[in-house]
Write a protein that holds these residues in place. Structure first.
Motif, PDB file in Angstrom:
ATOM      1  N   LEU A 537       0.778  -1.358   0.167  1.00 32.01           N
ATOM      2  CA  LEU A 537       0.006  -0.015  -0.070  1.00 32.01           C
ATOM      3  C   LEU A 537       0.903   1.271  -0.098  1.00 32.01           C
ATOM      4  O   LEU A 537       0.609   2.235  -0.687  1.00 32.01           O
ATOM      5  N   PHE A 553      -4.226   8.928  -4.464  1.00 35.73           N
ATOM      6  CA  PHE A 553      -4.453   8.725  -3.239  1.00 35.73           C
ATOM      7  C   PHE A 553      -4.350  10.325  -2.698  1.00 35.73           C
ATOM      8  O   PHE A 553      -3.696  11.060  -3.224  1.00 35.73           O
ATOM      9  N   LEU A 557      -3.359  10.289   2.834  1.00 38.25           N
ATOM     10  CA  LEU A 557      -3.128   8.635   2.555  1.00 38.25           C
ATOM     11  C   LEU A 557      -1.521   8.856   2.068  1.00 38.25           C
ATOM     12  O   LEU A 557      -0.716   7.782   2.084  1.00 38.25           O
ATOM     13  N   PHE A 579      -5.719   2.993   5.000  1.00 41.70           N
ATOM     14  CA  PHE A 579      -6.318   2.736   3.808  1.00 41.70           C
ATOM     15  C   PHE A 579      -7.422   1.836   4.037  1.00 41.70           C
ATOM     16  O   PHE A 579      -8.284   1.998   3.168  1.00 41.70           O
ATOM     17  N   THR A 587      -9.601  -2.192  -0.341  1.00 38.97           N
ATOM     18  CA  THR A 587      -8.316  -2.634   0.354  1.00 38.97           C
ATOM     19  C   THR A 587      -8.265  -3.858   0.877  1.00 38.97           C
ATOM     20  O   THR A 587      -7.150  -4.694   0.519  1.00 38.97           O
ATOM     21  N   ASN A 643      -4.219  -1.531  -6.556  1.00 39.38           N
ATOM     22  CA  ASN A 643      -4.823  -0.527  -5.908  1.00 39.38           C
ATOM     23  C   ASN A 643      -4.849   0.828  -6.828  1.00 39.38           C
ATOM     24  O   ASN A 643      -5.808   1.457  -6.813  1.00 39.38           O
TER      25      ASN A 643
END
Length: 660
Positions: A537, A553, A557, A579, A587, A643
């Motif tokens: 992540l 993001f 984040l 997240f 996620t 992601n």
């Protein structure tokens, strides 16, 4: 102020023949890109279109001012398009507006108080002057247009003694520039025409400007909140009649709003920041007509923003302690109580620093839940939210003497934080007391009832549910011991990555460590599944702009992502929790799949780790370390890329926005 410093001749277009809003905006975006004002056309274009969905940027008399705040903006400025064919379907304040002059404002992130943003605010204010706007419309080419930009009429000085009434106004839009200042100017002009003094406070990209003083509030007759976001310091206006409208409404209805707040307000601002006399749906604030899911999402985002510094601080303290102990070979041993009184003062400091970081982590969920509740109920929700977070962290088990207690983790924090907010808000709205007893409501009645409600909710639902999940998982893993290393690795990796240090993760760890202690099954899948999600992540926040050409993001984040990478390498998975709280549906499945792919890859290639050392200092103890590192790379890259691509797709489809 000279606005010609914010644009140039090449950005003033008199040759635009496009006939749709999107094409006009794209044309101006390309101009800004070519002149070096923005670094990514796609990212900035999507930001502007996302802003278009918040409220209309078409005004009246042929004017439109689309704008966007983005990290893709290198320097503040604006581009202008004079359209050959007016657009009559551009969403506007005036439904009959046919757009023929378009200003596209490029607003950078994090430039509050800068000269550039002050100039953009000045432009927005000037455009409300009809004479000024007429001079711009009369310009026949870019040279004349730039010359007209700084031809400003001198306004007469205001004399407060000529006004019989005073109205305060607070204006704020999502981007904090155009609508914020135009709404303020519109209300001030409408007030002058009606002989009413209107004083405006702008809560924009430059922070609070022209902030209302206690004297102003004491002398005021009413207050208008024209905002698309929650106004700051609303409780300051306690006792004043008020109305709440969208920030765009004053641009076409300034005089109507003034009449309404004086003669038919929505209610009275109370100490608890809610209304005492809301009358019905037709008078409810326009910006509160949002769905429950959207409201929850905003509340969760608020909680995350306050929680992130806690995670960063805790992780850094533990990281410094563990990294400081590496040269002495005491990475895991440094938290042993014997080092609290060691002869070496450095070991004593490192030991307490490690414990200090662990202590800070215990407040991660309380802070998150408290401010999630705060976002829903204001100050009256903080106490019950904080206590709900304590339950989620499992702190209550220590006081109850339950050694095997199972904390509910981030799921519990979500449930209890949201519940605390809604319960406190409901009580605040429904409980009515005589003014002599008003202080009892926020200080006694609401805390007592809301805290008791959270206790019962946790005692009868949250703790039992997650306790049951833990037992179910334990039974599943134990039943899978004879099903082969791939199946068992898959189950252990999935459970470990599911809730990042939560009850399910801990249940999987207890069984996996027991199997390794009995030399039945190594810990390879377990240790990899601990580090893969936080590193993956964090990596996503670094790679997104290179992979899809834009940020996917938000700023909060991205800060968390950098910390998450560091924490992942030292085996602290909590860095990835923000997240999961922000987008659990996205996620959690990606974390699980990535952990499974990485763990199974490493196991199939022959990696073996018998010791519970997932941090990087334990990697040299792994048999076939090359296989272990390949598995780590496979898992982290999957999580990062999945992601990035999924979030980018959702942003392009308008199902996700990036708030900065």
């Amino acid at each position: 102020m000279e606005l010609n410093h914010m644009t140039e001749k090449s950005l003033i277009r008199y040759d635009v023949k496009e006939t749709t809003k999107e094409k006009v905006i794209w044309t101006l975006v390309e101009s800004l890109y070519e002149q070096g004002y923005i670094t990514s056309k796609d990212e900035y274009f999507e930001t502007v279109l996302a802003r278009e969905k918040v409220s209309a940027t078409g005004m009246e008399a042929g004017l439109a001012i689309p704008h966007g705040k983005s990290s893709a903006v290198k320097k503040a400025g604006f581009a202008v398009a004079r359209l050959s064919n007016p657009i009559d379907d551009w969403e506007s304040i005036d439904p009959n507006n046919k757009v023929e002059l378009v200003f596209l404002l490029a607003i950078p992130e994090g430039e509050a108080g800068s000269t550039h943003l002050n100039l953009l605010a000045e432009l927005s204010t000037r455009l409300m002057d009809k004479e000024y706007y007429s001079r711009l419309m009369a310009a026949e080419n870019s040279e004349q247009f730039i010359a007209a930009l700084d031809q400003v009429s001198v306004k007469e000085k205001e004399d407060k003694d000529t006004y019989e009434k005073t109205i305060l106004a607070v204006t704020a839009c999502a981007a904090g520039i155009a609508h914020t200042y135009m709404a303020a100017e519109a209300l001030e002009q409408a007030g002058k025409e009606k002989g009413i003094r209107v004083l405006t406070e702008k809560q924009g990209a430059n922070g609070l400007e022209d902030e209302h003083t206690a004297t102003m509030i004491q002398e005021a007759d009413a207050v208008i909140f024209a905002t698309d976001i929650s106004p700051k310091g609303k409780e300051r206006f306690q006792g004043l009649p008020y109305i709440q409208v969208r920030v765009a409404e004053p641009l076409g209805k300034g005089d109507e709003l003034i009449d309404r707040v004086l003669n038919n307000p929505d209610g009275i601002v109370s100490a608890e920041n809610d209304t005492e006399s809301a009358r019905g749906s037709e008078n409810q604030p326009a910006n509160k007509k949002t769905g429950v899911l959207a409201e929850m999402g905003q509340a969760i985002l608020t909680g995350i923003s306050y929680m992130i510094p806690v995670i960063v601080a805790a992780g850094l303290m533990m990281g410094i302690a563990k990294l400081g102990a590496v040269p002495f070979g005491l990475v895991n041993e440094i938290n042993d109580i014997s080092y609290a009184t060691h002869d070496n003062e450095l070991f004593v400091i490192l030991h307490h620093l490690d414990k200090f970081g662990f202590m800070i982590f215990q407040f991660m969920y309380p802070i998150f839940a408290a401010f999630t509740a705060y976002a829903l109920a204001d100050r009256v929700g903080i106490v019950s939210g904080f206590i709900g977070g304590l339950f989620a962290a499992g702190i209550h088990y220590r006081f109850w003497g339950i050694e095997e207690g199972i904390p509910s983790g981030f799921f519990g924090a979500l449930i209890l934080g949201l519940s605390a907010g809604y319960i406190a808000r409901f009580l605040n709205q429904k409980i009515k007391l005589n003014k002599n007893f008003q202080a009892m409501k926020p200080m006694l009645i609401i805390p007592a009832i809301s805290v008791l409600s959270i206790f019962l909710l946790n005692f009868y639902i949250v703790d039992p549910v997650f306790g049951g999940l833990n037992v179910l998982l334990r039974n599943t893993i134990e039943a899978s011991q004879e099903s082969g290393e791939i199946v068992l690795s898959t189950i252990i990796a999935a459970a470990t990555a599911f809730d990042l240090g939560g009850p399910i993760n801990k249940a999987a760890g207890a069984i996996a460590i027991g199997l390794a202690a009995d030399e039945i099954f190594p810990l390879t899948a377990r240790v990899l599944a601990i580090v893969i999600p936080p590193i993956g992540l964090g990596l996503a926040t670094v790679l997104d702009k290179y992979v899809v050409g834009r940020r996917v993001f938000d700023a909060n984040l991205r800060v968390t992502g950098n910390t998450s990478i560091l924490l992942g390498f030292i085996a602290i998975s909590e860095g990835a929790i923000p997240f999961m709280l922000r987008n659990p549906i996205i996620t959690i499945p990606i974390n699980i799949i990535g952990a499974i792919l990485g763990a199974v890859t490493a196991v199939l290639l022959g990696a073996v780790q018998w010791l519970p050392l997932p941090a990087f200092w334990g990697w040299p103890l792994v048999e076939n370390i090359w296989a272990y590192l390949i598995g780590l790379l496979v898992g982290t890259l999957f999580i990062a890329l999945a992601n990035i691509f999924i979030r980018h797709m959702l942003i392009k489809r308008g199902r996700m926005t990036i708030t900065s």
